[in-house]
Design a protein around this motif. Structure first.
Motif, PDB file in Angstrom:
ATOM      1  N   THR A 548       0.700  -1.179  -0.192  1.00 39.16           N
ATOM      2  CA  THR A 548      -0.083  -0.082   0.013  1.00 39.16           C
ATOM      3  C   THR A 548       0.722   1.298  -0.085  1.00 39.16           C
ATOM      4  O   THR A 548       1.895   1.347   0.553  1.00 39.16           O
ATOM      5  N   VAL A 549       0.386   2.236  -0.745  1.00 38.04           N
ATOM      6  CA  VAL A 549       0.972   3.487  -0.775  1.00 38.04           C
ATOM      7  C   VAL A 549       0.338   4.688  -0.059  1.00 38.04           C
ATOM      8  O   VAL A 549      -0.714   5.007  -0.585  1.00 38.04           O
ATOM      9  N   PRO A 550       0.751   5.213   0.917  1.00 36.24           N
ATOM     10  CA  PRO A 550       0.037   6.129   1.476  1.00 36.24           C
ATOM     11  C   PRO A 550       0.270   7.685   0.889  1.00 36.24           C
ATOM     12  O   PRO A 550       1.647   7.658   0.284  1.00 36.24           O
ATOM     13  N   PHE A 551      -0.788   8.286   0.610  1.00 38.65           N
ATOM     14  CA  PHE A 551      -0.159   9.770   0.016  1.00 38.65           C
ATOM     15  C   PHE A 551      -1.291  10.877   0.433  1.00 38.65           C
ATOM     16  O   PHE A 551      -2.234  10.769   0.889  1.00 38.65           O
ATOM     17  N   MET A 552      -0.700  11.933   0.340  1.00 37.74           N
ATOM     18  CA  MET A 552      -1.318  13.306   0.345  1.00 37.74           C
ATOM     19  C   MET A 552      -1.910  13.831  -1.025  1.00 37.74           C
ATOM     20  O   MET A 552      -1.270  13.586  -1.867  1.00 37.74           O
ATOM     21  N   SER A 553      -2.849  14.541  -0.822  1.00 38.50           N
ATOM     22  CA  SER A 553      -3.393  14.896  -2.261  1.00 38.50           C
ATOM     23  C   SER A 553      -4.192  16.337  -2.226  1.00 38.50           C
ATOM     24  O   SER A 553      -4.820  16.665  -1.153  1.00 38.50           O
TER      25      SER A 553
END
Length: 609
Positions: A548-553
Motif C-alpha cells: 500500500t502507498v499512503p499519499f497526500m492529495s
C-alpha cells in the motif's frame, strides 16, 4: 477567490517604512554565503540599468532576466531595511490566460497589492524579515516574499542589482501566483521596481501580470537583523541536498531508472515543480514559467490545498496524542466547539471521526458530491469564523459516526477547531494549534519559514486556521514533512514528536487499522487524514507481494506519495491531473531505505481543496 469577496474587500492600506543601505561591503565580507566569483562583466539587453531607471514595462520578459547571471560579482552595497510599494493599483499590465469566472473584471485582481517588506542581506542573499503570507488588506491579494539575491554588474555602475521571488495569494483561498521583482539600489539611490507574474499553481485562474513603478527605500535598522541572518544561514545548511531529477538514474545505474517517468501523466505547462526524495537527496525538477525556468526554483511557493489535511490535521492530532495520550482523538466535537453543543447531528462525533471524514453528517455519500455542492461552496466563500463554522456544522446526520467515508473539507476545519480547544484546556486560552504544530513538529523537522504561516478566517493573522487547506510548501519543506512521517517514523534526533501507534495507522503500517474504503473504489482507503492506494500484481506483474502507498492529495493536481521503501514523490500541478503511477514504478526499482515492501501509484479524481 469569489467575486462578492473582492467587491466587499478592503482597499490596499499598507505603507512602509525603513531601509538601511550601507555601501562599501568588501568581497571578503560578502563571501561565505552565496559567494559570487565573477567580475561583473555581464552582457545584458533585458532589464538594463537604463530601463530600470526610467523605462516602462510593456509586457513580460524572460524569467532569467531576474536571475543571477554568469559573471555576476559580489554586491558592493548591503541592504538592510524596508522596501515599500504603494499606489500599485495605478500601473501595470495584465493578460488573463484561464478565467472562467471572470475574476479579471475586478480591478484589484489585475494589480499588485501595496505592501512593505523589511529585508536584510547576508552575503549575496536578500532575506525578508517576514516569510510566508503577509496580510495586505487588499481586496484580492495577500503576498509572500521569498529569499532573493543581490549582485554587481558593471553595466549598473555603482548601483547593486537586487531580485526576489514573490507570490500573490488569493484572499480567503489557496491559489498561488508566482512572480519576480528586481530593482537597483545604493545608499542614496533606488531605481524603479520591475515585477512580473508568469506562473501559478491554480486550476481555475491563470494570468500574466507585469509592471514597473516607483518604490520607497527608507534607511532604518531592522529588528533582530543578525538573528535573521544567522537563522537563514542555518536554514540553508539544513536543507536536504538537491540534485537534478535526471541525476537519479546516474546515481543508481543498476536500478534502470527512467527519469522521464517522473511527471508523466501531468501536462508540463501545468506543472509548478516535482521531486523525488531518496537516499538523503531531493532530486528536483525545474520550475517552469511561461517565460522560461524560474531562476529561484528552490524558493518557489506552492499551495498545500488538501495536503494540509495531512500536514496540519493529522500531524496536529498525532502531536496532541503524543503529549496528552491517544484518547485525545476520541474527544467529542460537541464538547469542544460551542456552536455544536446541543446539535443532534453532532452527538457522538469525535475528533477522530472528523479527521477520518466519517462524521456521519452529509447530504450525499457520492464521491465528493458534497465537496462540489452548494453547502461546501458557501463554506469556502465564508470569510468570518462564525459563518464558516456554522456552515461546516450544517450537514444533516445521515449515518452512524465512524462508519461511512464522505469527503468534506469542512470536517477537517472542525477537527482543527476542536483540537485547538483541547490545546487550550491544557495550555491556556491563548494557545494556538497551528503555532503548536510549527513549534513542536514542523520546526524540529527542519521545515523553513516560508511554510510556517497558514490562512485563517477573517483574513487575519489571529483568525481560526483553515485546517483542511491554506498552508504553503517549497521543495524542501514538503520533502521534510514526508520524511518525518515516513522514514523518520515521527521522530527527530531520537525525540518522538508524533504518537507512533496512530502514525502507523495513518501510514498503513498497522494491518488491523487500515481506515475506511473510499466511496466507489476497491483500492483506495482513507485513514486519519491520509489517502492510501492498495497494489497487487494486477497493477504490475513485478508487484508480486501486495503493498500500500499512503499519499497526500490536493486540489488541481497535487500529490505527495510516501512509498513503502522510504522514498517520496511529489508533484504540484494545476490541470486536474493526478497520475503518478509511473513515478512509483521507478521507486519500486530502488532498495528500501528503512525496510518495507516495494512502491507504486494511481490516479484519483481531483477535489476542491
Amino acid at each position: 477567490m469569489r467575486v462578492r469577496q473582492l467587491v466587499a474587500g478592503l482597499a490596499a492600506i499598507i505603507i512602509g517604512s525603513g531601509l538601511v543601505i550601507a555601501t562599501g561591503a568588501t568581497a571578503a565580507e560578502a563571501r561565505g554565503l552565496g559567494d559570487l566569483r565573477g567580475n561583473g562583466a555581464v552582457s545584458r539587453t533585458v532589464l538594463t540599468a537604463a530601463q530600470l531607471q526610467s523605462g516602462a514595462a510593456t509586457g513580460t520578459v524572460a524569467s532569467s532576466a531576474f536571475g543571477v547571471p554568469p559573471g555576476a560579482a559580489n554586491p558592493r552595497n548591503s541592504f538592510e531595511g524596508t522596501l515599500t510599494v504603494s499606489h500599485a493599483g495605478d500601473v501595470g499590465g495584465f493578460t488573463a490566460i484561464k478565467d472562467p469566472y471572470d475574476y479579471s473584471s475586478i480591478p484589484a485582481v489585475k494589480h499588485l497589492p501595496d505592501f512593505s517588506a523589511a529585508i536584510v542581506q547576508n552575503g549575496s542573499y536578500l532575506i525578508p524579515a517576514e516569510r510566508g503570507v503577509q496580510i495586505t488588506g487588499n481586496a484580492a491579494w495577500n503576498i509572500a516574499l521569498g529569499v532573493g539575491r543581490a549582485w554587481q554588474e558593471k553595466g549598473d555602475g555603482r548601483l547593486t542589482r537586487a531580485a526576489l521571488p514573490f507570490s500573490l495569494i488569493e484572499r480567503n483561498a489557496n491559489c498561488v501566483h508566482n512572480g519576480l521583482i528586481t530593482f537597483l539600489f545604493s545608499r542614496t539611490q533606488t531605481s524603479q521596481l520591475r515585477y512580473q507574474i508568469t506562473s501559478e499553481t491554480c486550476e481555475y485562474f491563470q494570468f500574466d501580470m507585469w509592471g514597473q513603478l516607483p518604490t520607497t527605500v527608507t534607511q532604518e535598522k531592522v529588528a533582530n537583523a543578525q538573528k535573521i541572518r544567522t537563522a537563514f544561514a542555518a536554514e540553508l545548511a539544513a536543507r536536504i541536498p538537491t540534485r537534478p531529477i535526471a541525476q537519479l538514474a546516474a546515481d543508481y545505474p543498476a536500478a534502470g531508472i527512467d527519469s522521464s517517468a517522473f511527471g508523466a501523466g501531468t501536462t508540463p505547462a501545468a506543472r509548478t515543480t516535482l521531486g523525488f526524495v531518496y537516499g538523503g537527496v531531493n532530486y528536483v525538477g525545474d520550475c517552469p514559467t511561461r517565460q522560461g525556468p524560474h531562476p529561484y526554483c528552490s524558493e518557489v511557493l506552492m499551495p498545500s490545498y488538501s495536503t494540509a489535511k495531512t500536514a496540519f490535521g493529522t500531524l496536529a492530532l498525532l502531536r496532541l496524542a503524543q503529549k496528552y495520550g491517544p484518547s485525545v482523538a476520541d474527544e467529542l466535537i460537541t464538547a469542544l466547539i460551542p456552536q455544536a453543543a446541543g446539535m443532534p447531528a453532532w452527538k457522538g462525533v469525535t475528533i477522530r471521526d472528523a479527521i477520518d471524514m466519517a462524521t456521519g453528517n452529509y447530504t450525499s455519500a457520492g464521491y465528493e458530491v458534497d465537496e462540489g455542492g452548494s453547502t461546501m461552496s458557501a463554506f469556502f466563500d465564508a470569510e468570518s469564523e462564525t459563518q464558516k463554522t456554522a456552515t461546516a456544522l450544517s450537514f444533516p446526520r445521515s449515518a452512524t459516526p465512524g462508519t461511512t467515508w464522505v469527503y468534506h473539507t469542512s470536517d477537517s476545519y472542525l477537527a482543527v477547531q476542536a483540537m485547538n480547544a483541547v490545546l487550550r484546556q491544557h495550555e491556556g486560552p491563548h494557545a494556538d494549534i497551528f503555532s503548536m504544530l510549527c513549534n513542536e513538529v514542523l520546526i524540529p523537522a527542519g521545515v523553513g519559514p516560508d511554510s510556517l504561516t497558514t490562512l485563517r478566517t477573517d483574513n487575519s493573522t489571529t483568525g481560526a486556521p483553515f485546517g483542511g487547506y491554506g498552508m504553503f510548501w517549497t521543495q524542501d519543506s514538503i520533502a521534510k514533512v514526508a520524511r518525518l512521517m515516513g522514514p523518520q517514523h515521527g521522530a527527530v534526533h531520537g525525540v518522538q514528536l508524533l504518537q507512533p501507534r496512530l502514525l502507523d495507522a495513518a501510514l498503513q503500517r498497522n494491518p488491523s487499522d487500515r481506515g475506511l474504503p473510499v466511496t466507489g473504489s476497491t483500492s483506495l482507503r482513507y485513514n486519519a487524514g491520509v489517502w492510501a492506494k492498495d497494489y497487487t500484481s494486477a497493477d504490475a506483474p513485478s508487484f508480486t507481494t501486495p503493498f500500500t502507498v499512503p499519499f497526500m492529495s490536493g486540489f488541481g493536481g497535487i500529490t505527495v506519495a510516501m512509498m513503502p521503501n522510504g522514498s517520496t514523490y511529489y508533484v504540484f500541478s494545476d490541470n486536474d491531473e493526478f497520475a503518478w503511477a509511473s513515478a512509483v514504478a521507478q521507486s519500486a526499482k530502488l532498495a528500501p531505505m528503512t525496510g518495507g515492501s516495494a512502491p507504486t501509484s494511481t490516479t484519483h479524481a481531483g477535489h476542491r481543496s
